[in-house]
Motif scaffolding. Structure first.
Motif, mmCIF file in Angstrom:
data_model
loop_
_atom_site.group_PDB
_atom_site.id
_atom_site.type_symbol
_atom_site.label_atom_id
_atom_site.label_comp_id
_atom_site.label_asym_id
_atom_site.label_seq_id
_atom_site.Cartn_x
_atom_site.Cartn_y
_atom_site.Cartn_z
ATOM 1 N N LYS A 1 0.857 -1.177 0.000
ATOM 2 C CA LYS A 1 0.000 0.000 0.000
ATOM 3 C C LYS A 1 0.896 1.230 0.000
ATOM 4 N N TYR A 2 0.368 2.330 -0.571
ATOM 5 C CA TYR A 2 1.142 3.557 -0.679
ATOM 6 C C TYR A 2 0.307 4.762 -0.282
ATOM 7 N N GLY A 3 0.985 5.768 0.247
ATOM 8 C CA GLY A 3 0.335 7.042 0.463
ATOM 9 C C GLY A 3 0.062 7.712 -0.872
ATOM 10 N N ASP A 4 -0.980 8.525 -0.923
ATOM 11 C CA ASP A 4 -1.389 9.151 -2.182
ATOM 12 C C ASP A 4 -0.268 9.999 -2.786
ATOM 13 N N SER A 5 0.524 10.633 -1.952
ATOM 14 C CA SER A 5 1.540 11.558 -2.462
ATOM 15 C C SER A 5 2.722 10.844 -3.129
ATOM 16 N N VAL A 6 2.848 9.533 -2.929
ATOM 17 C CA VAL A 6 4.005 8.822 -3.491
ATOM 18 C C VAL A 6 3.603 7.745 -4.498
ATOM 19 N N LYS A 7 2.316 7.527 -4.678
ATOM 20 C CA LYS A 7 1.872 6.494 -5.623
ATOM 21 C C LYS A 7 2.434 6.747 -7.009
ATOM 22 N N GLY A 8 2.955 5.689 -7.609
ATOM 23 C CA GLY A 8 3.517 5.792 -8.947
ATOM 24 C C GLY A 8 4.958 6.253 -8.972
ATOM 25 N N ARG A 9 5.485 6.714 -7.827
ATOM 26 C CA ARG A 9 6.871 7.187 -7.772
ATOM 27 C C ARG A 9 7.734 6.316 -6.862
ATOM 28 N N PHE A 10 7.153 5.810 -5.791
ATOM 29 C CA PHE A 10 7.899 5.013 -4.809
ATOM 30 C C PHE A 10 7.471 3.556 -4.899
ATOM 31 N N THR A 11 8.400 2.657 -4.613
ATOM 32 C CA THR A 11 8.105 1.229 -4.585
ATOM 33 C C THR A 11 8.731 0.605 -3.336
ATOM 34 N N ILE A 12 7.898 -0.059 -2.549
ATOM 35 C CA ILE A 12 8.395 -0.789 -1.384
ATOM 36 C C ILE A 12 8.550 -2.257 -1.757
ATOM 37 N N SER A 13 9.598 -2.880 -1.255
ATOM 38 C CA SER A 13 9.827 -4.301 -1.504
ATOM 39 C C SER A 13 10.569 -4.895 -0.315
ATOM 40 N N ARG A 14 10.576 -6.204 -0.251
ATOM 41 C CA ARG A 14 11.264 -6.867 0.852
ATOM 42 C C ARG A 14 12.025 -8.068 0.317
ATOM 43 N N ASP A 15 13.138 -8.373 0.965
ATOM 44 C CA ASP A 15 13.931 -9.557 0.656
ATOM 45 C C ASP A 15 14.056 -10.339 1.956
ATOM 46 N N ASN A 16 13.235 -11.372 2.107
ATOM 47 C CA ASN A 16 13.222 -12.120 3.356
ATOM 48 C C ASN A 16 14.544 -12.868 3.592
ATOM 49 N N ALA A 17 15.239 -13.212 2.522
ATOM 50 C CA ALA A 17 16.519 -13.902 2.680
ATOM 51 C C ALA A 17 17.581 -12.987 3.278
ATOM 52 N N LYS A 18 17.421 -11.676 3.039
ATOM 53 C CA LYS A 18 18.393 -10.694 3.545
ATOM 54 C C LYS A 18 17.870 -9.919 4.741
ATOM 55 N N ASN A 19 16.643 -10.251 5.189
ATOM 56 C CA ASN A 19 16.032 -9.516 6.317
ATOM 57 C C ASN A 19 16.045 -8.008 6.070
ATOM 58 N N THR A 20 15.689 -7.623 4.864
ATOM 59 C CA THR A 20 15.797 -6.217 4.472
ATOM 60 C C THR A 20 14.545 -5.767 3.730
ATOM 61 N N VAL A 21 14.118 -4.554 4.035
ATOM 62 C CA VAL A 21 13.043 -3.908 3.299
ATOM 63 C C VAL A 21 13.624 -2.686 2.595
ATOM 64 N N TYR A 22 13.117 -2.424 1.400
ATOM 65 C CA TYR A 22 13.636 -1.349 0.567
ATOM 66 C C TYR A 22 12.540 -0.341 0.243
ATOM 67 N N LEU A 23 12.960 0.867 -0.065
ATOM 68 C CA LEU A 23 12.070 1.868 -0.607
ATOM 69 C C LEU A 23 12.786 2.525 -1.784
ATOM 70 N N GLN A 24 12.338 2.182 -2.983
ATOM 71 C CA GLN A 24 12.875 2.817 -4.182
ATOM 72 C C GLN A 24 12.088 4.093 -4.433
ATOM 73 N N MET A 25 12.776 5.214 -4.473
ATOM 74 C CA MET A 25 12.128 6.516 -4.621
ATOM 75 C C MET A 25 12.594 7.147 -5.925
ATOM 76 N N ASN A 26 11.657 7.343 -6.841
ATOM 77 C CA ASN A 26 11.956 7.961 -8.134
ATOM 78 C C ASN A 26 11.220 9.279 -8.256
ATOM 79 N N SER A 27 11.633 10.077 -9.222
ATOM 80 C CA SER A 27 10.983 11.366 -9.490
ATOM 81 C C SER A 27 10.818 12.176 -8.208
ATOM 82 N N LEU A 28 11.882 12.275 -7.460
ATOM 83 C CA LEU A 28 11.818 12.934 -6.155
ATOM 84 C C LEU A 28 11.513 14.414 -6.290
ATOM 85 N N LYS A 29 10.751 14.915 -5.316
ATOM 86 C CA LYS A 29 10.332 16.300 -5.279
ATOM 87 C C LYS A 29 10.840 16.949 -3.995
ATOM 88 N N PRO A 30 10.966 18.252 -3.970
ATOM 89 C CA PRO A 30 11.400 18.915 -2.726
ATOM 90 C C PRO A 30 10.509 18.560 -1.526
#
Length: 120
Positions: free
Chosen positions: A58-87
């Motif tokens: 799920k995403y907040g309205d202000s980041v939909k289409g720009r941010f992507t959350i993902s997880r790698d259970n083998a690495k015990n890590t969660v990521y946030l890919q942030m594109n088209s960043l704004k001030p």
């Protein structure tokens, strides 16, 4: 004990990209929901994105289409890919872990945060 350690923050120009990482330890990672929150200067902390133990997102309205959350259970890590960043994306970003039977706003564990600054 449970530890969440964020990394990947920094300064970037508008339109740029960053990938945040949150490495977890001391927990059975794949039974937790995970989320990224952010707190802009002088404002309240807000939910940016969340991912369940089954990888539903799920995403907040202000980041939909720009941010992507993902997880790698083998690495015990969660990521946030942030594109088209704004001030207005400038904030301290925090990851949170909550047991999968709780709502994401429930009691959980927090990381220490990583600063993202979007500026030319």
């Amino acid at each position: 004990q449970v530890q969440l350690v964020e990394s990947g923050g920094g300064q970037v120009q508008p339109g740029g990209s960053l990938r945040l990482s949150c490495a977890a330890s001391g927990m059975i990672f794949n039974i937790y929901k995970l989320a990224w929150y952010r707190q802009p200067p002088g404002k309240q902390r807000e939910l940016v994105a969340s991912i369940t133990s089954g990888s539903s997102t799920k995403y907040g309205d202000s980041v939909k289409g720009r941010f992507t959350i993902s997880r790698d259970n083998a690495k015990n890590t969660v990521y946030l890919q942030m594109n088209s960043l704004k001030p207005e994306d400038t904030a301290a970003y925090y990851c949170k872990a909550v047991r999968d039977y709780k709502v994401i706003s429930g009691d959980g564990y927090w990381g220490q945060g990583t600063q993202v600054t979007v500026s030319s």
